[in-house]
Design an enzyme around this catalytic site. Structure first.
Site, PDB file in Angstrom:
ATOM      1  N   GLU A 155      48.143  47.608  36.980  1.00 17.72           N
ATOM      2  CA  GLU A 155      49.059  46.682  36.336  1.00 17.72           C
ATOM      3  C   GLU A 155      49.484  47.285  35.003  1.00 17.72           C
ATOM      4  OE1 GLU A 155      46.812  42.803  36.653  1.00 17.72           O
ATOM      5  OE2 GLU A 155      48.475  42.379  38.007  1.00 17.72           O
ATOM      6  N   GLU A 164      43.066  43.622  41.513  1.00 17.57           N
ATOM      7  CA  GLU A 164      42.380  43.705  40.206  1.00 17.57           C
ATOM      8  C   GLU A 164      41.080  42.935  40.346  1.00 17.57           C
ATOM      9  OE1 GLU A 164      43.086  45.412  37.701  1.00 17.57           O
ATOM     10  OE2 GLU A 164      45.172  45.977  38.003  1.00 17.57           O
ATOM     11  N   GLY A 169      36.462  42.798  40.262  1.00 18.15           N
ATOM     12  CA  GLY A 169      35.390  42.664  39.280  1.00 18.15           C
ATOM     13  C   GLY A 169      34.828  43.996  38.805  1.00 18.15           C
ATOM     14  N   SER A 229      37.477  38.272  42.378  1.00 13.33           N
ATOM     15  CA  SER A 229      36.209  38.965  42.594  1.00 13.33           C
ATOM     16  C   SER A 229      36.319  39.959  43.758  1.00 13.33           C
ATOM     17  CB  SER A 229      35.127  37.935  42.907  1.00 13.33           C
ATOM     18  OG  SER A 229      35.480  37.258  44.098  1.00 13.33           O
ATOM     19  N   PRO A 273      34.409  40.118  46.539  1.00 12.25           N
ATOM     20  CA  PRO A 273      34.381  39.475  47.862  1.00 12.25           C
ATOM     21  C   PRO A 273      35.731  38.870  48.259  1.00 12.25           C
ATOM     22  CG  PRO A 273      32.428  38.863  46.605  1.00 12.25           C
ATOM     23  CD  PRO A 273      33.311  39.628  45.674  1.00 12.25           C
ATOM     24  N   ASN A 332      40.233  33.260  34.183  1.00 10.87           N
ATOM     25  CA  ASN A 332      39.875  33.604  32.801  1.00 10.87           C
ATOM     26  C   ASN A 332      41.077  33.820  31.883  1.00 10.87           C
ATOM     27  OD1 ASN A 332      40.473  35.920  34.212  1.00 10.87           O
ATOM     28  ND2 ASN A 332      38.854  37.142  33.276  1.00 10.87           N
ATOM     29  N   CYS A 343      36.852  40.660  33.020  1.00 13.05           N
ATOM     30  CA  CYS A 343      36.531  41.551  34.147  1.00 13.05           C
ATOM     31  C   CYS A 343      36.065  42.926  33.694  1.00 13.05           C
ATOM     32  CB  CYS A 343      37.748  41.692  35.042  1.00 13.05           C
ATOM     33  SG  CYS A 343      39.212  42.202  34.131  1.00 13.05           S
TER      34      CYS A 343
END
Ligand code: NDP
Length: 485
Positions: free
Chosen positions: A459, A251, A253, A230, A232, A154, A285
């Site tokens: 971050e 970092e 979801g 994500s 997972p 993204n 996110c």
């Protein structure tokens, strides 16, 4: 297509573009048209080895430079990114489909902010002196070594810089693997860093799918992994990193809550809900996708929201007037349409949108569901598309409990004119990043990251330094040393 989108080669290693056509071809698709605009190749084991070897070789001399010298290069790169903002923004738009109206003010600019901020900070990184009587201890702040960054699709330029800048400032070498969906922008970041004077081998880019990321994470020569992706994927990468006892930043979801109290300024709250659901076509996110609106103002809120959504300019992302673009890929479009169908079938009330648009590319209308309940799938799972779920509430304590009733903890927001209540709610949120009367700001000066399943580490800001460096304690005895025998 008139803009050159085919990169010189797929990878950037040891200060130069490198190709290995033996790797699986990856087509880069412009999301606004479905047209293939470039093809790169996934990294082969030989390419991965070349990147790791090159990074490890370069890192020692980089760490031996002064922070001032390292920082000067990062700050020069920041200036170059700003000077090339137009070309970088156009490329970001082709890579992601996000409107130029957004990319021209958010992506390369926020990457440049990170390079400038951590470039400025490089010279200030120090250990400390601890006096113990006449003896003493000093600490050295040392780099971790080789840091791997793995990015989502993204914000490809921003993520490449948010991971690279603090790592380089601390004296590390880096390898960045972009998402296979958006492989183009990180190569430009590498080019600029090297033009700015970064010695060869310190910022490498290798392309590929999850397997390439997996190979990097499990390589024993890698010391740290920072993933944006994500939950997972985060579980897999965290487990693989744990096997090698590596440092991690995760970092991940979210399904963040946005609470609008009855005393909120409705225009501002609607602005927050729009920014927190429809910016980048909802592919953010930290989006506040569970919008809890007090029952007393629900109708007024939904009415203003619908009126303002009618003003969205949906169309060619390169047109500077366009304010809403396509989904990044056909796959993501299908995932989001699936969630919209589930929302309808589970009984949520469709207020606006809800369909794919009849045009080329992967466009979905900005979509709002009302009368959503806590158990519905669209209120529990991250959709990562332009789908807002509006839920009703009456009571402060109850809405806070419901807001926190999720495995995620990335972000949370509240709109109210009662500032005591705002701070009470912010203190009660189980989330790493909270907003009062605003939403989705992410300045480099402030820590950004999630709690619960949304992540580990932070971050940006001074906090990132702790995740890209380690302290060594050095004990110094001034007199004789006693021993029992
Ligand atoms: P994914 O989790 O699918 O992928 C993230 C990255 O990990 C990609 O580069 C992917 O490669 C790579 N990857 C996949 N499997 C593995 C593996 N086993 N080992 C190593 N690397 C692997 O996320 P998306 O790209 O779909 O991005 C969307 C997600 O990112 C959302 O959940 C969103 O919330 C989250 N996100 C979080 C942010 C934050 O700061 N907290 C910011 C932005 C997004 P490839 O895709 O090429 O196969």
């Amino acid at each position: 297509m008139t803009y050159p989108t085919q990169p010189t080669a797929s990878h950037f290693i040891g200060g130069a573009y490198v190709e290995d056509t033996a790797g699986t071809p990856i087509d880069v698709v412009y999301p606004a048209t479905g047209e293939v605009i470039a093809t790169v190749h996934a990294a082969t084991p030989a390419i991965i080895d070349k990147a790791v070897t090159s990074a490890r070789t370069a890192q020692t001399a980089w760490a031996a430079m002064t922070g001032t010298e390292r920082g000067r290069i990062l700050r020069r790169a920041a200036d170059m990114m700003r000077a090339r903002n137009h070309a970088l923004s156009v490329l970001e738009t082709y890579d992601t489909g996000k409107p130029y109206q957004e990319t021209s003010v958010v992506d390369a600019t926020s990457g440049a902010d990170a390079l400038e901020y951590f470039g400025g900070m490089a010279a200030t990184l120090t250990g400390e002196h601890i006096q113990l009587g006449e003896d003493w201890v000093y600490t050295r702040r040392e780099p971790l070594g080789l840091c791997v960054g793995i990015g989502a699709w993204n914000y490809p330029t921003q993520i490449a810089c948010w991971k690279g800048a603090p790592a380089l400032a601390c004296g590390n070498a880096t390898i960045f693997k972009p998402s296979e969906t958006t492989p183009l922008c990180a190569l430009k970041v590498a080019e600029i860093l090297h033009e700015a004077g970064l010695p060869a081998g310190l910022y490498n880019v290798v392309q590929g799918m999850g397997e390439v990321g997996g190979a990097l994470v499990s390589d024993p020569r890698v010391d740290k992994v920072s993933l944006t992706g994500s939950v997972p994927t985060g579980r897999k990468v965290y487990a693989a990193a744990a096997d090698g006892i590596k440092h991690v930043t995760m970092e991940l979801g979210g399904k963040s809550p946005l609470i609008v109290f009855e005393d909120a300024d409705i225009e501002n709250a609607v602005s927050g809900a729009i920014l927190g659901n429809f910016y980048s076509s909802g592919q953010v996110c930290s989006n506040g996708t569970r919008v809890f609106v007090h029952r007393d103002i629900k109708d007024a809120f939904l009415q203003r929201l619908s009126e303002r959504l009618a003003n969205a300019r949906i169309g060619d992302p390169m047109d500077p007037d366009t304010s809403f673009g396509p989904m990044v890929s056909e796959r993501q479009k299908d995932i989001v349409l699936g969630y919209i169908a589930t929302g309808k079938s589970e009984g949520a009330r469709l207020v606006t949108g809800g369909a794919q648009m009849e045009r080329d590319g992967y466009y979905i209308q900005p979509t709002v569901f009302a009368d959503v309940t806590d158990e519905m799938t669209i209120a529990r799972e991250e959709i990562f598309g332009p789908v807002m779920a509006v839920l009703d509430f009456d009571d402060e304590a109850d809405v806070l409990r419901r807001a926190n009733d999720t495995e995620f903890g990335l972000a949370a927001g509240v709109f109210t004119r009662d500032l005591a209540r705002a701070h009470r709610i912010a203190a009660g949120f189980e989330a790493g990043t909270c907003y009062i009367n605003t939403y989705n700001d992410a300045p480099v000066e402030a820590p950004f990251g999630g709690s619960k399943a949304s992540g580990i580490g932070r971050e940006n800001s001074k906090a990132a330094i702790e995740h890209y460096s380690q302290l060594k304690s050095v004990y110094v005895r001034m007199g004789d040393l006693e021993a029992p025998f």
